[in-house]
Design an enzyme around this catalytic site. Structure first.
Site, PDB file in Angstrom:
ATOM      1  N   HIS C  59       0.815  -1.212   0.000  1.00 36.91           N
ATOM      2  CA  HIS C  59       0.000   0.000   0.000  1.00 36.91           C
ATOM      3  C   HIS C  59       0.848   1.260   0.000  1.00 36.91           C
ATOM      4  O   HIS C  59       1.910   1.318   0.623  1.00 36.91           O
ATOM      5  CB  HIS C  59      -1.036  -0.009   1.123  1.00 36.91           C
ATOM      6  CG  HIS C  59      -0.500   0.039   2.520  1.00 36.91           C
ATOM      7  ND1 HIS C  59      -0.308   1.216   3.199  1.00 36.91           N
ATOM      8  CD2 HIS C  59      -0.155  -0.946   3.382  1.00 36.91           C
ATOM      9  CE1 HIS C  59       0.128   0.958   4.416  1.00 36.91           C
ATOM     10  NE2 HIS C  59       0.245  -0.349   4.562  1.00 36.91           N
ATOM     11  N   ASP C 169       5.882   1.764   6.854  1.00 43.66           N
ATOM     12  CA  ASP C 169       4.647   1.015   6.590  1.00 43.66           C
ATOM     13  C   ASP C 169       3.823   1.846   5.630  1.00 43.66           C
ATOM     14  O   ASP C 169       3.179   2.793   6.064  1.00 43.66           O
ATOM     15  CB  ASP C 169       3.932   0.764   7.916  1.00 43.66           C
ATOM     16  CG  ASP C 169       2.515   0.236   7.742  1.00 43.66           C
ATOM     17  OD1 ASP C 169       2.174  -0.227   6.651  1.00 43.66           O
ATOM     18  OD2 ASP C 169       1.740   0.305   8.725  1.00 43.66           O
ATOM     19  N   GLU C 197      -5.191   1.603   2.620  1.00 44.43           N
ATOM     20  CA  GLU C 197      -5.089   0.422   3.472  1.00 44.43           C
ATOM     21  C   GLU C 197      -5.305   0.804   4.927  1.00 44.43           C
ATOM     22  O   GLU C 197      -5.976   0.104   5.679  1.00 44.43           O
ATOM     23  CB  GLU C 197      -3.714  -0.230   3.303  1.00 44.43           C
ATOM     24  CG  GLU C 197      -3.590  -1.621   3.947  1.00 44.43           C
ATOM     25  CD  GLU C 197      -3.129  -1.615   5.402  1.00 44.43           C
ATOM     26  OE1 GLU C 197      -3.181  -2.675   6.045  1.00 44.43           O
ATOM     27  OE2 GLU C 197      -2.732  -0.541   5.928  1.00 44.43           O
ATOM     28  N   GLU C 198      -4.764   1.954   5.289  1.00 46.06           N
ATOM     29  CA  GLU C 198      -4.751   2.353   6.699  1.00 46.06           C
ATOM     30  C   GLU C 198      -6.135   2.697   7.243  1.00 46.06           C
ATOM     31  O   GLU C 198      -6.315   2.835   8.450  1.00 46.06           O
ATOM     32  CB  GLU C 198      -3.808   3.557   6.907  1.00 46.06           C
ATOM     33  CG  GLU C 198      -2.352   3.279   6.597  1.00 46.06           C
ATOM     34  CD  GLU C 198      -1.669   2.354   7.608  1.00 46.06           C
ATOM     35  OE1 GLU C 198      -2.326   1.918   8.563  1.00 46.06           O
ATOM     36  OE2 GLU C 198      -0.476   2.072   7.407  1.00 46.06           O
ATOM     37  N   GLU C 220       4.434  -6.025   3.345  1.00 43.17           N
ATOM     38  CA  GLU C 220       4.068  -5.033   4.353  1.00 43.17           C
ATOM     39  C   GLU C 220       5.266  -4.599   5.176  1.00 43.17           C
ATOM     40  O   GLU C 220       6.312  -5.245   5.162  1.00 43.17           O
ATOM     41  CB  GLU C 220       3.024  -5.652   5.303  1.00 43.17           C
ATOM     42  CG  GLU C 220       1.585  -5.285   4.972  1.00 43.17           C
ATOM     43  CD  GLU C 220       1.231  -3.853   5.372  1.00 43.17           C
ATOM     44  OE1 GLU C 220       2.103  -3.104   5.846  1.00 43.17           O
ATOM     45  OE2 GLU C 220       0.066  -3.470   5.195  1.00 43.17           O
ATOM     46  N   HIS C 308       3.850   3.778  12.462  1.00 45.48           N
ATOM     47  CA  HIS C 308       2.805   4.810  12.574  1.00 45.48           C
ATOM     48  C   HIS C 308       3.286   6.022  13.390  1.00 45.48           C
ATOM     49  O   HIS C 308       2.494   6.696  14.025  1.00 45.48           O
ATOM     50  CB  HIS C 308       1.517   4.259  13.205  1.00 45.48           C
ATOM     51  CG  HIS C 308       0.796   3.325  12.282  1.00 45.48           C
ATOM     52  ND1 HIS C 308      -0.510   2.967  12.457  1.00 45.48           N
ATOM     53  CD2 HIS C 308       1.193   2.677  11.165  1.00 45.48           C
ATOM     54  CE1 HIS C 308      -0.873   2.133  11.499  1.00 45.48           C
ATOM     55  NE2 HIS C 308       0.152   1.943  10.713  1.00 45.48           N
TER      56      HIS C 308
END
Lengths: 330, 349, 340
Positions: C59, C169, C197-198, C220, C308
């Protein structure tokens, strides 16, 4: 029916690892279906050919369980849940792996937990002990990612069966009986034993897409409101199968609901109506497949759902099969 | 089109989620006045079509017809009815509501609870929960059992009323207001030139997870999908920046659920035609039919416009009728602006 | 360096343009590609047209912020996009919108706080961004409601083998795919750089529906919690121990036969590889494997610490090993088929 339920509930089959239960079910139905296939996710799709509309019947063959996420130096196993397992039902419980290895659930600082902080019990305060003394010894029996289920026999208590995994082997038993006895189907009927229902109706989603049915009925368990100080719910054990009106995943299509009610009333089969405030079924995924599939559910009233000792009435299960036969027979 | 009249007509049928298959017919009759043909699909979505058949551009407008409600879950020995929720009900609005149980016939009832006099002071400070409440029909238990079954739906008694300055109040305006907006748009289109085939969909079961939108957008698979729903209007007890003002035009959403080119086009049309609008930033899930539409099949360019509505999911939802007209006109001008080049561009990032 | 460019690019869910443009440029000479209605970048390298047709997915989007309103004094209120721990927000620099305006997330100074306040975590709802604007009007010249913001963070090499960046990510996954596309196979290598995706694995659902592969490999960046104050059983993955294969998460359960096959290939080729040892989280595999009639799917992840956040860490060796493992796996599928 008792034998069938015993066989089905005592078989191993957590979500994602359904091969053993799949073999048992195929063994029961292989002489009765016109064709049987297993799809990418592992759903069994058995067809009893008929003219007319395509009817999909679904019962999930997976059960809740545990998955091993770590093995420590002393041979203790850490785990995560597969589906709706509660840490509290695991206290003192034994579990079994696909290869027959048995384990016991233990917890950190048990004295403290019992005295003060029981409500804080979480999976990561618990572990599985398989009697291994070291990591090497443990690894001979269990690998990371191996899955375990409650280790319990099925007992017959009067008219009731108590066992792990009645959710939804009771539904599988209904589908098996119906398939074995269905003579001239009114529909082109697909019997689907689905996988991975307990983790989000995944098998039902792909099988429904593949079959593209016109109608669908999911056969699953439902909760009851007949135990002391239970949640308010009108369903009771032993009063016949329940025709689903609504749960969190589906509002039954009137056509399916009426079809089941009419068949019950015409054939004098006792039935109940089900409004389930928690949980969902395969119908939740099926009715949203492609351009929509009128779907509903027929449910087996079951107490203590998702514990090692679920309880259902064998009579209810038999009546569910009879009712479904009445709907499906020409 | 007299917006108030159409709205009243749309409100004349109670449609809690799940009842659409049985009750769609009333909407079909209304839709027939604005569409060239109307059908009802398997989940009860009402689908009207307007414009050239098999046109190069297919637009789907979606507003949900369903409303939140209650469902009978148990009838006790004395005939009191316990209920479950259909959709997101705020249990604090329930005490002392008048309801209708849709049993073998319509049975009126009131939601009762233990009287405040019988409660301890600290109990009175707590909101009543659904398990503390029940429906009293005033009928003997045997009669209740004859008329009412487990699973029967329950709706709130409708008391729509007009307030000052074009404001209008009632229940189920979420999202009959959206349906009215779409009908207004269809009528406006008669005054304009447009080449698209327009599908006006009154979707089913939005309140329980936009289920009707999932299947209807799969079925239609349009080039553009626009959901018309409601958003929170300005209220005395909520920070101004969290709401949109009544009477100031639709809130046009932007964010991941929205195709940026659709947002820009809607905005520039509003500006070109001096149509008031508000911007509605949606950082993630919009909780509307648009959320389902966008990831249908290979993906659908999706947009969302919302009518500001106060007191959502209560029986006194309040909006301004002007917002329906303004939004309907904006949608019509948008549709009229579409050409094949623009639609093809929606897949070019 | 491509990884630097990718991780520094702006790409909050729904606004992946910068990342997409970099990737388009990178794969232009390697594969056919197109975008779809959601903004996924779909590609296909036909090879010799052999099956199984493999879908690679990574992603493009990252977690971030969205400006929701501009106050009278020119301060910006915001909401998070995707899973951000609110507690990391305060005292960070961010970049906002197409004009790349810099802003800071400040908070009341410690001197002005009551002792009790210091114990309470700050919520995004109570925070705001200061861009130095004089008032609302001044702020609106630079920023619009609905603009996205990301952490202002530069790619750096730190330690002996690590990189530090935001959005590891899943720009790592994007990078790995570009490396795989440089190699030649007989199989059809298709796939997607996915969007959103998130916020719920949204792009991949549409991409898999369009591609209809025989199997999928999701690549990923996954969390590595091999840090102090955490017990070993909670590490999930360990930095430097090679790419991780997922057994189960909240959206997906792996087919054990496929996982075993990955482990065998890794062992045969001498590529270090680990199992992901928790069942939290979710990836695009969740939506891909239940697409249409079901798609066999594998998830291979590069361990990242402090995912994140503005400053994630990952190992370059792990990244190279992930490339080697996926390469070896594709060759294995080429030689032995899907074997089901």
């Amino acid at each position: 029916m008792k034998e069938l339920i015993k066989k089905l509930t005592e078989t191993y089959g957590p979500s994602g690892e359904e091969s053993q239960i799949r073999e048992v079910i195929i063994g029961e139905i292989k002489d009765h279906a016109d064709e049987i296939r297993v799809d990418v996710l592992g759903n069994i799709i058995a067809r009893k050919a008929g003219s007319g509309e395509k009817m999909m019947l679904a019962a999930h063959m997976d059960e809740i369980g545990l998955i091993i996420t770590n093995i420590d130096d002393k041979g203790f196993l850490r785990f995560s849940n597969i589906g709706g397992v509660s840490p509290f039902t695991l206290i003192g419980e034994r579990v079994i792996f696909e290869n027959g290895t048995v384990g016991v659930l233990g917890m950190e600082k048990p004295a403290n937990l019992f005295k003060n902080e029981m409500k804080d019990l979480k999976f990561n305060n618990m572990f599985i002990d398989i009697g291994a003394r070291s990591k090497e010894e443990a690894l001979k029996k269990v690998r990371l990612g191996d899955k375990a289920v409650y280790y319990r026999n099925c007992d017959i208590l009067g008219d009731c069966a108590t066992a792990k995994a009645l959710d939804d082997r009771a539904g599988c038993a209904v589908l098996i009986r119906v398939l074995q006895n269905l003579k001239s189907p009114r529909f082109d009927t697909y019997f689907v034993f689905t996988v991975q229902e307990e983790v989000g109706v995944r098998g039902a989603k792909t099988s429904a897409f593949g079959i593209d049915p016109d109608l669908a009925i999911a056969v699953d368990v439902t909760m009851t409101g007949d135990t002391p100080e239970s949640e308010k719910m009108a369903v009771e054990l032993g009063k016949g199968p329940a025709v689903k009106v609504m749960d969190r995943s589906v509002i039954s299509h009137p056509r399916i609901k009426e079809m089941l009610i009419e068949a019950a009333e015409k054939n004098k089969i006792p039935y109940q109506l089900e409004v389930l405030e928690m949980g969902g079924t395969d119908a939740g995924a099926i009715h949203l497949s492609r351009s929509g599939v009128p779907s509903g559910g027929l449910s087996i009233p079951t107490r203590y759902v998702h514990t090692p000792s679920e309880m259902a009435s064998i009579d209810d299960i038999e009546k569910a099969a009879n009712l479904l036969l009445c709907v499906l027979e020409k | 089109m007299d917006v108030k009249e159409v709205l009243m007509e749309l409100l004349s049928t109670d449609i809690p989620s799940g009842c659409e298959v049985d009750r769609a017919q009333s909407l079909v009759q209304i839709f027939q006045r604005y569409c060239e043909d109307v059908s009802v699909d398997k989940l009860g979505n009402v689908i009207g079509r307007k414009g050239a058949k098999n046109a190069e551009i297919k637009v789907m407008l979606a507003a949900h017809m369903d409303e939140i409600g209650l469902m009978v879950k148990q009838i006790d020995d004395r005939g009191f009815i316990r209920f479950s929720y259909i959709g997101g009900i705020d249990h604090r609005i329930l005490p002392a509501q008048e309801v209708i149980i849709h049993g073998r016939e319509k049975v009126p009832g009131v939601i009762g609870s233990k009287p405040p006099h019988m409660q301890e002071p600290e109990e009175r400070n707590k909101a009543l929960k659904s398990e503390d409440m029940f429906i009293d029909t005033g009928l003997p238990a045997e009669r209740v059992r004859e008329l009412v079954r487990i699973g029967d739906v329950i709706t709130f008694k409708r008391k729509p009323c007009e307030l000052l300055n074009g404001c209008f109040s009632g229940n189920a305006l979420d999202d009959r207001a959206g349906v009215a907006t779409i009908l207004y748009c269809l009528e406006e289109l008669d005054k304009l030139q447009f080449s698209a085939e327009v599908y006006a969909v009154a979707t089913a079961q939005e309140e329980v997870g936009f289920r009707g939108a999932i299947v209807s957008s799969y079925h239609l698979y349009p080039d553009i999908g626009i959901a018309v729903d409601v958003c929170h209007g300005n209220m005395a007890d909520v920070a101004e920046e969290e709401t949109h003002k009544l009477g100031k035009g639709p809130a046009i959403a932007l964010g991941p659920n929205i195709h940026p080119k659709l947002f820009n086009r809607l905005k520039s049309i509003a500006e070109d035609y001096n149509i008031p609008y508000q911007v509605n930033p949606e950082p993630s899930a919009t909780g509307t039919d648009a959320w389902a539409m966008q990831i249908t099949r290979q993906g659908i360019p999706t947009s969302l416009i919302s009518i500001p509505l106060r007191y959502m999911h209560t029986t006194v939802e309040t909006l301004n009728l002007d917002d329906i007209k303004i939004s309907g006109r904006l949608l019509a001008l948008f549709i009229s602006s579409l050409d094949r080049g623009f639609v093809e561009g929606l897949r070019c990032y | 360096m491509l990884l630097k460019e990718l991780t520094e690019a702006f790409g909050v869910s729904g606004a992946e343009d910068e990342v997409r443009n970099i990737l388009k440029r990178e794969i232009e000479s390697l594969a056919q590609f197109r975008t779809d209605a959601l903004g996924n970048l779909l590609f296909e390298k036909p090879g010799k047209g052999k099956r199984p047709k493999i879908m690679l997915a990574a992603h493009m989007d990252e977690v971030g912020l969205m400006i929701t309103s501009i106050g009278k004094n020119g301060w910006l209120k915001f909401d998070t996009v995707g899973g951000i721990d609110d507690r990391i927000l305060v005292s960070k620099t961010v970049v906002i919108g197409p004009q790349k305006v810099k802003g800071v997330i400040g908070a009341k100074a410690i001197h002005l706080q009551e002792p009790k306040e210091r114990e309470t975590a700050l919520k995004s709802k109570n925070l705001y961004i200061d861009i130095g604007a004089k008032d609302k009007e001044d702020a609106e010249k630079k920023v619009k409601v609905g603009d996205y913001a990301v952490f202002d963070s530069q790619f750096e090499r730190i330690g002996s083998d690590l990189i530090k960046a935001k959005a590891l990510d899943d720009r790592i996954g994007c990078y790995i795919i570009t490396e795989i596309l440089k190699k030649d196979y007989d199989l059809v290598i298709s796939g997607a750089f996915t969007v959103q995706e998130e916020i719920g694995r949204r792009g991949s659902a549409a991409a898999a529906y369009a591609i209809e592969p025989d199997m999928a490999i999701v690549i990923e960046g996954t969390f590595a919690a091999d840090v102090p104050e955490n017990k070993e059983e909670g590490y999930s993955t360990t930095l430097g121990k090679g790419p991780a294969v997922t057994l189960m998460d909240k959206t997906y359960i792996a087919d054990r036969r496929l996982v075993d096959r990955v482990l065998q290939v890794a062992e045969r080729k001498g590529i270090p590889c680990q199992l992901r040892r928790t069942a939290f989280g979710g990836t695009d595999a969740g939506s891909i494997h239940t697409t249409k009639e079901g798609i066999p799917t594998i998830v291979i992840s590069v361990p990242c610490r402090y995912i994140h956040s503005p400053a994630g860490l990952a190992s370059l060796t792990d990244i190279q090993n992930a490339i080697d493992l996926i390469d070896a796996l594709i060759i294995d599928f080429q030689e032995r088929g899907l074997g089901r």
